[in-house]
Design a protein around this motif. Structure first.
Motif, short mmCIF file in Angstrom:
data_model
loop_
_atom_site.label_atom_id
_atom_site.label_comp_id
_atom_site.label_asym_id
_atom_site.label_seq_id
_atom_site.Cartn_x
_atom_site.Cartn_y
_atom_site.Cartn_z
N LEU A 49 54.06 83.98 27.92
CA LEU A 49 53.98 82.88 28.89
C LEU A 49 52.89 83.14 29.92
O LEU A 49 52.19 82.21 30.34
N ARG A 50 52.73 84.40 30.36
CA ARG A 50 51.65 84.74 31.30
C ARG A 50 50.30 84.37 30.70
O ARG A 50 49.46 83.74 31.36
N SER A 51 50.07 84.70 29.43
CA SER A 51 48.78 84.41 28.81
C SER A 51 48.55 82.91 28.67
O SER A 51 47.44 82.43 28.92
N LEU A 54 47.81 81.57 32.26
CA LEU A 54 46.50 81.98 32.76
C LEU A 54 45.36 81.30 31.99
O LEU A 54 44.32 80.99 32.59
N GLN A 55 45.54 81.02 30.71
CA GLN A 55 44.52 80.27 29.95
C GLN A 55 44.38 78.86 30.50
O GLN A 55 43.27 78.33 30.59
#
Length: 57
Positions: A49-51, A54-55
Motif C-alpha cells: 500500500l505504501r508503494s 507513493l506512486q
C-alpha cells in the motif's frame, strides 16, 4: 547482583524510520481485496500500500 546492560533503547539503534505511523481501516469490496492479494505478491500489505500511494502522489 549485576545490572543487566543488554536491551532497551539506544541512540541510533534499530531500523531507520520511514515516517509517521498512522493506523487506518479501509473497507473495500472482497473482489478488490482479492486483486490486492494477488498483485502484492510476497510484500507485506503495508509495503504494498505504501508503494501504491507513493506512486500516486
Amino acid at each position: 547482583m549485576k545490572a543487566n546492560s543488554h536491551g532497551g533503547r539506544r541512540e541510533g539503534a534499530g531500523r531507520p524510520s520511514l515516517g509517521t505511523t498512522r493506523k487506518v481501516s479501509i473497507t473495500l469490496p472482497d473482489e478488490v481485496w482479492e486483486e490486492i492479494e494477488k498483485e502484492k505478491g510476497d510484500q507485506t500489505m503495508s509495503a504494498y500500500l505504501r508503494s501504491v500511494i507513493l506512486q500516486k502522489l
